[in-house]
Scaffold this motif. Structure first.
Motif, short mmCIF file in Angstrom:
data_model
loop_
_atom_site.label_atom_id
_atom_site.label_comp_id
_atom_site.label_asym_id
_atom_site.label_seq_id
_atom_site.Cartn_x
_atom_site.Cartn_y
_atom_site.Cartn_z
N LYS A 227 91.71 76.30 47.43
CA LYS A 227 93.04 76.37 48.04
C LYS A 227 92.98 76.41 49.56
O LYS A 227 93.97 76.13 50.23
N GLY A 228 91.81 76.76 50.11
CA GLY A 228 91.67 76.82 51.56
C GLY A 228 91.36 75.45 52.13
O GLY A 228 90.28 74.89 51.88
N SER A 229 92.28 74.87 52.89
CA SER A 229 92.10 73.53 53.41
C SER A 229 90.96 73.46 54.42
O SER A 229 90.20 72.48 54.45
N ASP A 230 90.80 74.50 55.25
CA ASP A 230 89.73 74.52 56.25
C ASP A 230 88.36 74.56 55.58
O ASP A 230 87.44 73.83 55.96
N THR A 231 88.24 75.43 54.58
CA THR A 231 86.96 75.54 53.85
C THR A 231 86.64 74.24 53.13
O THR A 231 85.50 73.77 53.14
N ARG A 232 87.67 73.64 52.53
CA ARG A 232 87.47 72.37 51.81
C ARG A 232 87.04 71.27 52.76
O ARG A 232 86.10 70.51 52.47
N ALA A 233 87.70 71.17 53.90
CA ALA A 233 87.37 70.11 54.86
C ALA A 233 85.97 70.28 55.41
O ALA A 233 85.22 69.32 55.55
N LYS A 234 85.59 71.53 55.74
CA LYS A 234 84.26 71.81 56.29
C LYS A 234 83.17 71.50 55.27
O LYS A 234 82.15 70.87 55.60
N ALA A 235 83.38 71.92 54.03
CA ALA A 235 82.38 71.69 52.99
C ALA A 235 82.22 70.20 52.70
O ALA A 235 81.10 69.69 52.56
N MET A 236 83.35 69.48 52.64
CA MET A 236 83.29 68.05 52.36
C MET A 236 82.64 67.28 53.50
O MET A 236 81.88 66.33 53.27
N GLN A 237 82.92 67.70 54.74
CA GLN A 237 82.30 67.03 55.88
C GLN A 237 80.79 67.23 55.88
O GLN A 237 80.02 66.29 56.07
N THR A 238 80.37 68.49 55.65
CA THR A 238 78.94 68.80 55.64
C THR A 238 78.24 68.07 54.51
O THR A 238 77.21 67.40 54.72
N CYS A 239 78.78 68.18 53.30
CA CYS A 239 78.14 67.57 52.13
C CYS A 239 78.19 66.05 52.21
O CYS A 239 77.24 65.37 51.80
N GLY A 240 79.29 65.51 52.74
CA GLY A 240 79.40 64.06 52.88
C GLY A 240 78.35 63.51 53.83
O GLY A 240 77.73 62.48 53.56
N THR A 241 78.14 64.21 54.95
CA THR A 241 77.12 63.78 55.92
C THR A 241 75.73 63.84 55.31
O THR A 241 74.94 62.91 55.42
N HIS A 242 75.43 64.96 54.65
CA HIS A 242 74.11 65.13 54.03
C HIS A 242 73.87 64.07 52.97
O HIS A 242 72.78 63.49 52.88
N LEU A 243 74.89 63.81 52.15
CA LEU A 243 74.74 62.83 51.07
C LEU A 243 74.55 61.43 51.63
O LEU A 243 73.72 60.66 51.12
N ALA A 244 75.27 61.09 52.68
CA ALA A 244 75.13 59.76 53.30
C ALA A 244 73.73 59.56 53.87
O ALA A 244 73.12 58.50 53.69
N VAL A 245 73.21 60.59 54.55
CA VAL A 245 71.86 60.50 55.12
C VAL A 245 70.82 60.38 54.02
O VAL A 245 69.89 59.57 54.10
N PHE A 246 70.98 61.17 52.94
CA PHE A 246 70.03 61.12 51.84
C PHE A 246 70.03 59.74 51.18
O PHE A 246 68.96 59.17 50.90
N LEU A 247 71.22 59.19 50.93
CA LEU A 247 71.29 57.87 50.29
C LEU A 247 70.71 56.78 51.18
O LEU A 247 70.04 55.86 50.69
N LEU A 248 70.95 56.88 52.49
CA LEU A 248 70.37 55.90 53.42
C LEU A 248 68.84 55.98 53.39
O LEU A 248 68.15 54.95 53.34
N LEU A 249 68.32 57.20 53.43
CA LEU A 249 66.87 57.39 53.38
C LEU A 249 66.29 56.86 52.07
O LEU A 249 65.24 56.21 52.06
#
Length: 311
Positions: A227-249
């Protein structure tokens, strides 16, 4: 009777064959790149080690990533810089084996460490109330110990299978040493090596990709339910970045491995993709996984503000 096997202590590697006007720019680029990697990764290591507030499960696992990056780049860059400066295309066989061993440690370590980091983030986001009970210091040390013992055992076995075979060639097909290039020097049946190599890649990739895809899928679902929009946005940004880097590697690494078995791929493209694995991740990882983390960024800024620039 002539010995059919090549017992020479030196190998010939496919160098860059730089003309005189490109030697200094290439040397400058390689040296600066290596220094940036050293600076960024050592800064991240010292920041985590010297700040007790960062002695938490997430950062203790993260600490292994810059250590692993330094292993890979230190195995690669000094030899590259020497080759550029001296314009040499020879390398001692034992030095080549050592370089290949540590480069494979680095490659396997990257996959294993990112998998452990994904597991930690999964527990933190999907089971926040159980996090402290599950991710204890003892549990973290077990994960880190198992991680490095598995890497050392798997890569040591890979090179044991290689070194038991006789050599009859001395010309490498790559600009740096790795297991597939060393296998091309062998004049015996390499079926066991090929089977073990493919099995190693397949099993580790299935475990790593399966774990990461599952954990990040669960994290994304937890974020959407939050329900927390800030927490959701922060988690998605962090996980999205990590996942993109991992898939590229993963894409670059798998392409490099597969390229050795596809004759249509040019050696130049294979060498370029192999170099990107050793240059870009160690440069970007401290920024993406370290300096983008607020707690680490604040400590780094605080250190440079008070110790380096005290005004």
């Amino acid at each position: 009777m002539d010995n059919p096997y090549n017992t020479s202590s030196f190998l010939i590697i496919q160098g860059f064959n730089l003309s005189s006007e490109y030697v200094f720019p290439a040397f400058l680029f390689a040296s600066l790149n290596y220094m940036v990697i050293l600076f960024c990764n050592l800064t991240l290591i010292l920041t985590i080690v010297l700040n007790k507030c960062l002695h938490q499960p997430m950062y203790l696992i993260l600490l292994n990533l810059p250590i692993n990056d330094l292993i890979g780049t230190t195995a690669f860059f000094p030899q590259l810089i020497k080759e550029i400066l001296m314009n040499t295309q020879t390398v001692h066989y034992s030095a080549c084996v050592a370089q290949a061993f540590f480069i494979h440690i680095y490659a396997a370590g990257t996959v294993f460490i990112l998998t452990a980091m994904a597991y930690d983030r999964y527990i933190a986001i999907c089971h926040p109330f159980k996090y402290c009970a599950i991710m204890t210091n003892a549990h973290i040390m077990k994960i880190i110990t198992l991680l490095w013992l598995s890497i050392l055992f798997l890569i040591a076995l890979l090179f044991y299978l290689l070194l038991r075979l006789p050599r009859c060639r001395s010309v490498m097909t790559n600009t740096y040493c790795d297991n597939p290039s060393l296998l091309t020097l062998v004049c015996a049946d390499t079926s066991i090596n090929n089977i073990y190599g493919l099995l190693l890649v397949t099993v580790t990739q299935l475990i790593a990709n399966g774990t990461i895809m599952y954990t990040y899928l669960q994290i994304l679902l937890a974020c959407f339910r939050s329900k927390g929009s800030d927490t959701r946005a922060k988690a998605m940004q962090t996980c999205g970045t990590h996942l993109a880097v991992f898939l590229l590697l993963e894409c670059i690494g798998l392409f490099t491995i597969i390229s050795y078995r596809i004759k249509q791929i040019t050696p130049q493209l294979r060498r370029f993709m192999g170099l990107t694995v050793l240059i870009f991740p160690p440069t970007l990882n401290p920024i993406i996984y370290g300096l983008k983390t607020k707690e680490i960024r604040d400590k780094v800024i605080q250190f440079f503000r008070h110790k380096i620039l005290p005004f």
